[in-house]
Design a protein around this motif. Structure first.
Motif, PDB file in Angstrom:
ATOM      1  N   ILE A  86      29.164   8.421  41.592  1.00  0.00           N
ATOM      2  CA  ILE A  86      27.846   8.073  42.121  1.00  0.00           C
ATOM      3  C   ILE A  86      27.972   7.470  43.519  1.00  0.00           C
ATOM      4  O   ILE A  86      27.192   7.791  44.426  1.00  0.00           O
ATOM      5  N   ASP A  87      28.968   6.619  43.708  1.00  0.00           N
ATOM      6  CA  ASP A  87      29.192   6.034  45.033  1.00  0.00           C
ATOM      7  C   ASP A  87      29.499   7.105  46.078  1.00  0.00           C
ATOM      8  O   ASP A  87      29.188   6.940  47.264  1.00  0.00           O
ATOM      9  N   GLU A  88      30.117   8.207  45.629  1.00  0.00           N
ATOM     10  CA  GLU A  88      30.455   9.297  46.535  1.00  0.00           C
ATOM     11  C   GLU A  88      29.276  10.248  46.772  1.00  0.00           C
ATOM     12  O   GLU A  88      29.414  11.241  47.489  1.00  0.00           O
ATOM     13  N   GLY A  89      28.129   9.948  46.162  1.00  0.00           N
ATOM     14  CA  GLY A  89      26.932  10.727  46.425  1.00  0.00           C
ATOM     15  C   GLY A  89      26.637  11.841  45.450  1.00  0.00           C
ATOM     16  O   GLY A  89      25.767  12.687  45.718  1.00  0.00           O
ATOM     17  N   ALA A  90      27.306  11.874  44.295  1.00  0.00           N
ATOM     18  CA  ALA A  90      27.082  12.947  43.333  1.00  0.00           C
ATOM     19  C   ALA A  90      25.670  12.882  42.755  1.00  0.00           C
ATOM     20  O   ALA A  90      25.176  11.807  42.408  1.00  0.00           O
ATOM     21  N   ASP A  91      25.021  14.032  42.643  1.00  0.00           N
ATOM     22  CA  ASP A  91      23.723  14.131  41.981  1.00  0.00           C
ATOM     23  C   ASP A  91      23.872  14.432  40.497  1.00  0.00           C
ATOM     24  O   ASP A  91      23.001  14.093  39.698  1.00  0.00           O
ATOM     25  N   LEU A  92      24.970  15.098  40.142  1.00  0.00           N
ATOM     26  CA  LEU A  92      25.300  15.403  38.751  1.00  0.00           C
ATOM     27  C   LEU A  92      26.778  15.113  38.540  1.00  0.00           C
ATOM     28  O   LEU A  92      27.605  15.465  39.390  1.00  0.00           O
ATOM     29  N   VAL A  93      27.099  14.487  37.415  1.00  0.00           N
ATOM     30  CA  VAL A  93      28.492  14.180  37.098  1.00  0.00           C
ATOM     31  C   VAL A  93      28.820  14.797  35.740  1.00  0.00           C
ATOM     32  O   VAL A  93      28.080  14.626  34.767  1.00  0.00           O
ATOM     33  N   TRP A  94      29.946  15.533  35.693  1.00  0.00           N
ATOM     34  CA  TRP A  94      30.428  16.162  34.457  1.00  0.00           C
ATOM     35  C   TRP A  94      31.570  15.301  33.933  1.00  0.00           C
ATOM     36  O   TRP A  94      32.641  15.235  34.538  1.00  0.00           O
ATOM     37  N   LEU A  95      31.356  14.646  32.801  1.00  0.00           N
ATOM     38  CA  LEU A  95      32.293  13.657  32.274  1.00  0.00           C
ATOM     39  C   LEU A  95      33.084  14.211  31.098  1.00  0.00           C
ATOM     40  O   LEU A  95      32.522  14.843  30.203  1.00  0.00           O
ATOM     41  N   MET A  96      34.395  13.902  31.093  1.00  0.00           N
ATOM     42  CA  MET A  96      35.220  14.304  29.951  1.00  0.00           C
ATOM     43  C   MET A  96      36.549  13.552  29.962  1.00  0.00           C
ATOM     44  O   MET A  96      37.002  13.084  31.006  1.00  0.00           O
ATOM     45  N   ASP A  97      37.133  13.429  28.767  1.00  0.00           N
ATOM     46  CA  ASP A  97      38.497  12.922  28.637  1.00  0.00           C
ATOM     47  C   ASP A  97      39.482  14.018  29.028  1.00  0.00           C
ATOM     48  O   ASP A  97      39.105  15.178  29.239  1.00  0.00           O
ATOM     49  N   ASP A  98      40.752  13.651  29.051  1.00  0.00           N
ATOM     50  CA  ASP A  98      41.776  14.634  29.431  1.00  0.00           C
ATOM     51  C   ASP A  98      42.187  15.531  28.278  1.00  0.00           C
ATOM     52  O   ASP A  98      42.919  16.499  28.477  1.00  0.00           O
ATOM     53  N   ASP A  99      41.725  15.243  27.053  1.00  0.00           N
ATOM     54  CA  ASP A  99      42.183  16.024  25.907  1.00  0.00           C
ATOM     55  C   ASP A  99      41.174  17.079  25.457  1.00  0.00           C
ATOM     56  O   ASP A  99      41.373  17.721  24.429  1.00  0.00           O
ATOM     57  N   GLY A 100      40.100  17.252  26.227  1.00  0.00           N
ATOM     58  CA  GLY A 100      39.145  18.303  25.914  1.00  0.00           C
ATOM     59  C   GLY A 100      39.325  19.488  26.848  1.00  0.00           C
ATOM     60  O   GLY A 100      40.019  19.401  27.869  1.00  0.00           O
ATOM     61  N   LEU A 101      38.690  20.600  26.500  1.00  0.00           N
ATOM     62  CA  LEU A 101      38.805  21.803  27.328  1.00  0.00           C
ATOM     63  C   LEU A 101      37.509  22.598  27.228  1.00  0.00           C
ATOM     64  O   LEU A 101      37.180  23.132  26.174  1.00  0.00           O
ATOM     65  N   PRO A 102      36.749  22.687  28.337  1.00  0.00           N
ATOM     66  CA  PRO A 102      35.501  23.452  28.299  1.00  0.00           C
ATOM     67  C   PRO A 102      35.760  24.950  28.313  1.00  0.00           C
ATOM     68  O   PRO A 102      36.723  25.425  28.921  1.00  0.00           O
ATOM     69  N   ASP A 103      34.874  25.700  27.655  1.00  0.00           N
ATOM     70  CA  ASP A 103      34.912  27.152  27.792  1.00  0.00           C
ATOM     71  C   ASP A 103      34.591  27.536  29.235  1.00  0.00           C
ATOM     72  O   ASP A 103      33.991  26.761  29.984  1.00  0.00           O
ATOM     73  N   ALA A 104      34.948  28.768  29.593  1.00  0.00           N
ATOM     74  CA  ALA A 104      34.775  29.205  30.976  1.00  0.00           C
ATOM     75  C   ALA A 104      33.322  29.165  31.429  1.00  0.00           C
ATOM     76  O   ALA A 104      33.039  28.927  32.603  1.00  0.00           O
TER      77      ALA A 104
END
Length: 285
Positions: free
Chosen positions: A61-79
């Motif tokens: 948010i400090d860097e100006g993001a309008d949307l942030v996609w949050l996740m841990d390192d042990d998950g994996l999103p589909d393409a």
């Protein structure tokens, strides 16, 4: 796990930046991130998942993001996970949305069981979620911090996750805070996110009439007992707190007999009610 996740994220056309919070790791993660040229911050002490999400979301948010996609390192999103989420944010005005979080070992099952809206039914099968969806969404349900999209506007309204929670319950608290603020929340059923199935989340108890989030880890259980007590008191009321304590006693006397867990749970709950968030540290290694 980052060695698998980061290359996957680098293929996402919708991502402008990848920001990684290195939570005081001692396993060479920091060195790997530097070698790969991944933008990251290394924390001086282990602040748990709650501290990591607090830092990461605030940083974005400090860097100006309008949307942030949050996740841990042990998950994996589909393409196609991110494009599907972005489409529904644009179309439906979602402020806090996420994918269906599936067990990596068995993608036909949810990694974390969910309670469907408008009732008490808890489901584990993806087929049940698909059947319950309306226009491809499960309204008012999301599994926080597992591939979820959060809007800048929502963060500015409700703030950041509670870093003092360390682990377990920080995600639920953030979801309930968003609900209280009137956020538009949903699970996008066609968007999928794989996560290793761990612990005994949703263990049936009381002859199958309800479930309990059991874990073999004393650290996780301590934080769960402390943080869940606080969440229920703040957002659901003392009746729900008392019911949670009754379930804890029943579970560790009859369902999974571990009588020592009962005084541990009581100490954790009392510490939280006093505002003491230091007790979990004795379980850290």
């Amino acid at each position: 796990m980052l060695q698998r996740l980061v290359p996957r994220l680098r293929q996402e056309a919708g991502l402008e930046r990848i920001l990684v919070v290195d939570n005081a790791s001692t396993d060479g993660t920091g060195e790997w991130l530097r070698a790969e040229g991944v933008e990251h911050r290394t924390l001086p002490t282990n602040t748990g998942g709650a501290g990591g999400f607090h830092t990461g979301l605030g940083w974005a948010i400090d860097e100006g993001a309008d949307l942030v996609w949050l996740m841990d390192d042990d998950g994996l999103p589909d393409a196609d996970c991110l494009p599907l989420l972005l489409e529904r944010v644009e179309r439906d005005g979602l402020e806090f949305c996420g994918p269906a979080v599936l067990a990596e070992q068995d993608p036909g099952r949810l990694c974390f069981p969910i309670r469907l809206p408008g009732g008490t039914k808890v489901v584990h099968e993806m087929s049940a979620v698909e059947a319950a969806a309306r226009d491809g969404l499960i309204d008012d349900v999301v599994i926080p911090f597992n591939g979820v999209l959060v809007t800048r506007d929502l963060v500015e309204r409700i703030g950041l996750p509670r870093e003092e929670f360390f682990i377990w319950g920080d995600d639920v608290e953030y979801l309930w805070r968003a609900e209280r603020a009137g956020a538009r929340i949903a699970t996008v059923v066609d968007a999928h996110f794989l996560h290793p199935a761990t612990d005994d989340l949703g263990t049936p108890m009381m002859f199958g009439r309800t479930t309990y989030n059991h874990t073999a880890s004393d650290l996780k259980h301590y934080c769960m007992a402390r943080n869940n007590t606080l969440n229920l008191r703040a957002y659901r009321g003392w009746i729900h707190v008392l019911l949670f304590w009754a379930k804890t006693i029943w579970f560790y006397l009859f369902t999974r007999p571990q009588p020592g867990r009962i005084p541990l749970s009581a100490r954790a709950a009392a510490a939280g009610l006093r505002g003491d968030f230091t007790g979990h540290r004795r379980f850290l290694r």
